[in-house]
Write a protein that holds these residues in place. Structure first.
Motif, PDB file in Angstrom:
ATOM      1  N   PHE A 416      -6.968  18.307  24.294  1.00 57.47           N
ATOM      2  CA  PHE A 416      -7.772  19.220  23.481  1.00 57.47           C
ATOM      3  C   PHE A 416      -9.185  18.686  23.281  1.00 57.47           C
ATOM      4  CE2 PHE A 416      -9.430  20.772  19.417  1.00 57.47           C
ATOM      5  CZ  PHE A 416      -9.342  22.144  19.623  1.00 57.47           C
ATOM      6  N   ASP A 417      -9.305  17.405  22.967  1.00 54.30           N
ATOM      7  CA  ASP A 417     -10.633  16.812  22.768  1.00 54.30           C
ATOM      8  C   ASP A 417     -11.471  16.922  24.039  1.00 54.30           C
ATOM      9  OD1 ASP A 417      -9.915  16.159  20.200  1.00 54.30           O
ATOM     10  OD2 ASP A 417      -9.420  14.061  20.657  1.00 54.30           O
ATOM     11  N   SER A 418     -10.841  16.732  25.185  1.00 55.25           N
ATOM     12  CA  SER A 418     -11.568  16.832  26.459  1.00 55.25           C
ATOM     13  C   SER A 418     -12.025  18.268  26.694  1.00 55.25           C
ATOM     14  CB  SER A 418     -10.680  16.372  27.609  1.00 55.25           C
ATOM     15  OG  SER A 418     -10.333  15.006  27.465  1.00 55.25           O
ATOM     16  N   LEU A 419     -11.177  19.220  26.322  1.00 54.82           N
ATOM     17  CA  LEU A 419     -11.550  20.627  26.485  1.00 54.82           C
ATOM     18  C   LEU A 419     -12.701  21.005  25.557  1.00 54.82           C
ATOM     19  CD1 LEU A 419      -8.046  22.326  26.808  1.00 54.82           C
ATOM     20  CD2 LEU A 419      -9.755  22.035  28.602  1.00 54.82           C
ATOM     21  N   GLN A 420     -12.753  20.391  24.390  1.00 54.69           N
ATOM     22  CA  GLN A 420     -13.871  20.653  23.491  1.00 54.69           C
ATOM     23  C   GLN A 420     -15.191  20.208  24.117  1.00 54.69           C
ATOM     24  OE1 GLN A 420     -12.666  18.844  19.657  1.00 54.69           O
ATOM     25  NE2 GLN A 420     -12.985  20.878  18.753  1.00 54.69           N
ATOM     26  N   SER A 421     -15.181  19.018  24.714  1.00 43.79           N
ATOM     27  CA  SER A 421     -16.395  18.525  25.384  1.00 43.79           C
ATOM     28  C   SER A 421     -16.761  19.433  26.546  1.00 43.79           C
ATOM     29  CB  SER A 421     -16.158  17.102  25.888  1.00 43.79           C
ATOM     30  OG  SER A 421     -15.884  16.231  24.820  1.00 43.79           O
ATOM     31  N   TRP A 422     -15.745  19.873  27.302  1.00 36.89           N
ATOM     32  CA  TRP A 422     -15.979  20.779  28.433  1.00 36.89           C
ATOM     33  C   TRP A 422     -16.603  22.087  27.951  1.00 36.89           C
ATOM     34  CZ3 TRP A 422     -13.528  25.536  28.835  1.00 36.89           C
ATOM     35  CH2 TRP A 422     -13.735  26.224  30.033  1.00 36.89           C
ATOM     36  N   ALA A 423     -16.069  22.651  26.851  1.00 39.16           N
ATOM     37  CA  ALA A 423     -16.562  23.930  26.346  1.00 39.16           C
ATOM     38  C   ALA A 423     -18.008  23.817  25.883  1.00 39.16           C
ATOM     39  CB  ALA A 423     -15.672  24.422  25.204  1.00 39.16           C
ATOM     40  N   SER A 424     -18.375  22.671  25.299  1.00 43.91           N
ATOM     41  CA  SER A 424     -19.746  22.503  24.804  1.00 43.91           C
ATOM     42  C   SER A 424     -20.757  22.477  25.936  1.00 43.91           C
ATOM     43  CB  SER A 424     -19.845  21.212  23.981  1.00 43.91           C
ATOM     44  OG  SER A 424     -19.617  20.065  24.806  1.00 43.91           O
ATOM     45  N   ASN A 425     -20.286  22.202  27.155  1.00 38.30           N
ATOM     46  CA  ASN A 425     -21.180  22.183  28.315  1.00 38.30           C
ATOM     47  C   ASN A 425     -21.271  23.528  29.006  1.00 38.30           C
ATOM     48  OD1 ASN A 425     -21.805  19.420  28.082  1.00 38.30           O
ATOM     49  ND2 ASN A 425     -19.895  18.857  29.125  1.00 38.30           N
ATOM     50  N   HIS A 426     -20.634  24.558  28.410  1.00 34.02           N
ATOM     51  CA  HIS A 426     -20.674  25.903  28.992  1.00 34.02           C
ATOM     52  C   HIS A 426     -21.371  26.866  28.035  1.00 34.02           C
ATOM     53  CE1 HIS A 426     -17.768  24.232  31.787  1.00 34.02           C
ATOM     54  NE2 HIS A 426     -17.867  25.321  32.518  1.00 34.02           N
ATOM     55  N   ALA A 427     -22.472  26.377  27.471  1.00 35.98           N
ATOM     56  CA  ALA A 427     -23.221  27.187  26.507  1.00 35.98           C
ATOM     57  C   ALA A 427     -23.742  28.477  27.135  1.00 35.98           C
ATOM     58  CB  ALA A 427     -24.381  26.380  25.933  1.00 35.98           C
ATOM     59  N   ASN A 432     -15.855  29.513  23.830  1.00 39.37           N
ATOM     60  CA  ASN A 432     -15.398  29.050  22.518  1.00 39.37           C
ATOM     61  C   ASN A 432     -13.946  28.602  22.632  1.00 39.37           C
ATOM     62  OD1 ASN A 432     -15.198  28.681  19.656  1.00 39.37           O
ATOM     63  ND2 ASN A 432     -14.229  30.701  19.515  1.00 39.37           N
ATOM     64  N   LEU A 433     -13.689  27.328  22.346  1.00 37.87           N
ATOM     65  CA  LEU A 433     -12.323  26.812  22.394  1.00 37.87           C
ATOM     66  C   LEU A 433     -11.664  27.024  21.031  1.00 37.87           C
ATOM     67  CD1 LEU A 433     -10.177  25.241  24.064  1.00 37.87           C
ATOM     68  CD2 LEU A 433     -11.077  23.154  23.014  1.00 37.87           C
ATOM     69  N   VAL A 434     -10.546  27.749  21.022  1.00 39.73           N
ATOM     70  CA  VAL A 434      -9.835  28.074  19.781  1.00 39.73           C
ATOM     71  C   VAL A 434      -8.640  27.141  19.620  1.00 39.73           C
ATOM     72  CG1 VAL A 434      -8.590  29.867  18.500  1.00 39.73           C
ATOM     73  CG2 VAL A 434     -10.543  30.490  19.963  1.00 39.73           C
ATOM     74  N   ASN A 435      -8.574  26.464  18.478  1.00 35.72           N
ATOM     75  CA  ASN A 435      -7.502  25.512  18.194  1.00 35.72           C
ATOM     76  C   ASN A 435      -6.292  26.282  17.650  1.00 35.72           C
ATOM     77  OD1 ASN A 435      -6.055  23.204  17.740  1.00 35.72           O
ATOM     78  ND2 ASN A 435      -7.502  22.297  16.291  1.00 35.72           N
TER      79      ASN A 435
END
Length: 528
Positions: A416-427, A432-435
């Motif tokens: 999940f943490d890795s996906l958050q970093s990935w999502a932030s690079n797709h501005a 938006n990554l939903v938990n």
């Protein structure tokens, strides 16, 4: 000329407003005061005239009459708002439900519930209408029956099980055997003049309500307990005049198994042509669970059988088959070769290998939860993409549960943490990554997250069953550990026509880089 056009426009506008007001008043009326000929409420893209004859037949044959007994007892029911039944919502994937014998054996229609076409009159209706009746509709494909009866009595003291409906903290360590019902002879009775004390069914059980693949078929036990009695024995503490579903649940806290029960209850309502959403009575002794909330949203009311203090009589009762007898469960052991398609396409081009039924039930769940249902799936955000990551967490599911979930993905937090970093690079794509910590979200919040997602990702687990309510263009990515290679969610995606991907692990550890690579490719296919 302009003044004439202006007057015509005002007249048309006034008529339109009056029509809307009339419809709003109509839909707010109680069950007994509405015109029952509108009981299907189909989608506007259905062929409405073709349904009228079958509706008229249902109403003249099955509609309860306002007898003296009714007038004397109508105020005795303990259901809240007992004389109001919720209308069926308009569902874009709705197709007419029939009992047409021409439905092909092992076709998708038959597998997904529209094949209960062999009617068996166990206790035929009395021509004078003073007695009760009981009949079943058998599906050769599912090897299951949906049964219904008129003037049926339930005697709670003859059903052996725990009370049900308690808070889980009050019943810790209670065994499952205490919660599942055992039926004494006469637990259910039908008013059958001239057949006093006789059991209603015999060999019928083996041919039309077989035991199936489970150790104990409790619905078979219920039907086997039914006997016919004369007027002298047919005494009731209260009457329930509106159609009522009897449901026996097994895995009441597990979303997958609960969805199979929702599915069965919905199909039973449609096959028996109930004009409005029925009441539901749980004929089991399970404690309260979060999923009870959705039962109440789907149907008109919910109550536990043992909460009644004495004999209760039903003017019209329907027995919903166990969830184990639906295609959702049978597909785990049988090859159900079906693909999801839109109802509009199937209406114009019927195909035995395609189905819209799973989408229909998914839309029912969404509509009952208060969401607008659109065939084109426009519920997603106008711009950007939500990626819903379905999480597993500790929670207390039932009295025998220790509160710890079984690990399906040992490094879920890392992924999940890795996906958050990935999502932030797709501005640029507004990803938006939903938990998705579903165990502590209301059902409405869960369904909202599902319908707004462009991609749903998660480890194999009951929470992924929510894809039944996903909108048409949602993409599914399942992470499967080596110990849980089961086809549940691949099949649901297939039967709904959703794009599906899987990452099969050697154990329970998922490389974040592999997950991100697969998700990145999916997002590119979505134009991101």
């Amino acid at each position: 000329m302009d003044r004439t056009h202006s007057k015509l426009f005002k007249i048309v506008l006034s008529l339109f407003a009056l029509n809307c007001l009339s419809l709003s008043v109509y839909f707010s009326l109680p069950y007994h005061h509405q015109n029952h000929s509108d009981h299907h409420r189909p989608s506007l893209n259905n062929n409405l005239p073709s349904l009228l004859d079958s509706r008229h037949h249902f109403l003249t044959e099955n509609r309860p009459t306002l007898t003296d007994n009714h007038l004397q007892n109508k105020n005795n029911s303990n259901f809240n708002n007992n004389h109001y039944l919720k209308p069926w919502p308009i569902l874009p994937s709705y197709l007419p439900w029939t009992r047409n014998r021409k439905v092909s054996f092992r076709s998708c229609e038959a597998y997904f519930g529209n094949g209960f076409n062999r009617r068996i009159d166990i206790l035929p209706a009395n021509p004078g209408g003073s007695s009760g009746w009981f009949r079943c509709f058998f599906s050769e494909t599912l090897r299951s029956s949906i049964c219904e009866g008129r003037n049926v009595r339930m005697v709670p003291e003859r059903i052996h099980m725990s009370k049900g409906g308690e808070a889980i903290e009050e019943v810790m360590r209670r065994t499952e055997e205490e919660e599942l019902p055992e039926f004494q002879n006469g637990a259910f009775e039908v008013l059958g003049v001239g057949r006093n004390g006789k059991n209603l069914v015999g060999d019928f059980l083996d041919t039309s309500v077989p035991g199936g693949e489970i150790t104990r078929n409790t619905m078979r036990g219920l039907i086997g307990s039914i006997r016919a009695v004369d007027n002298e024995e047919f005494e009731c503490d209260q009457w329930i005049e509106e159609p009522t579903l009897l449901v026996i649940r097994f895995e009441y806290a597990n979303l997958f198994h609960t969805v199979t029960d929702w599915y069965s209850a919905y199909v039973s309502s449609r096959v028996t042509e109930l004009p409005y959403r029925p009441h539901v009575i749980f004929v089991d002794g399970h404690c309260r669970a979060p999923l009870d909330e959705t039962w109440r949203a789907l149907f008109s009311s919910v109550r536990y059988a043992k909460n009644f203090t004495g004999p209760v009589c039903f003017r019209h009762v329907v027995l919903s088959p166990l969830g184990y007898e639906t295609a959702l469960f049978k597909g785990l052991s049988e090859d159900i070769d079906c693909e999801g398609a839109s109802a509009h396409d199937l209406w114009q081009n019927p195909n035995d290998r395609k189905t819209a039924r799973l989408s229909e039930v998914g839309e029912m769940i969404r509509a009952a939860s208060g969401f607008f249902v659109n065939r084109h799936g426009s519920e997603k955000p106008v711009s950007g993409h939500n990626v819903l990551f379905v999480r597993r967490e500790d929670y207390l599911a039932h009295p025998r549960h220790h509160g710890k979930v079984e690990s399906r993905l040992s490094n879920e937090g890392e992924v999940f943490d890795s996906l958050q970093s990935w999502a932030s690079n797709h501005a640029r794509c507004n990803v938006n990554l939903v938990n998705g910590f579903f165990a502590h979200m209301s059902m409405k919040e869960q369904i909202r997250a599902v319908q707004e997602a462009s991609v749903i990702i998660g480890a194999h687990g009951a929470g992924l069953t929510h894809i039944i309510s996903a909108t048409p263009k949602t993409v599914i990515l399942e992470i499967i550990s080596s110990q849980f290679r089961r086809p549940h969610f691949r099949l649901i995606a297939q039967w709904k026509g959703l794009e599906y991907h899987a990452i099969n692990l050697g154990g329970s550890y998922a490389s974040p880089a592999v997950v991100i690579d697969r998700l990145d490719r999916i997002m590119k296919s979505l134009g991101c």
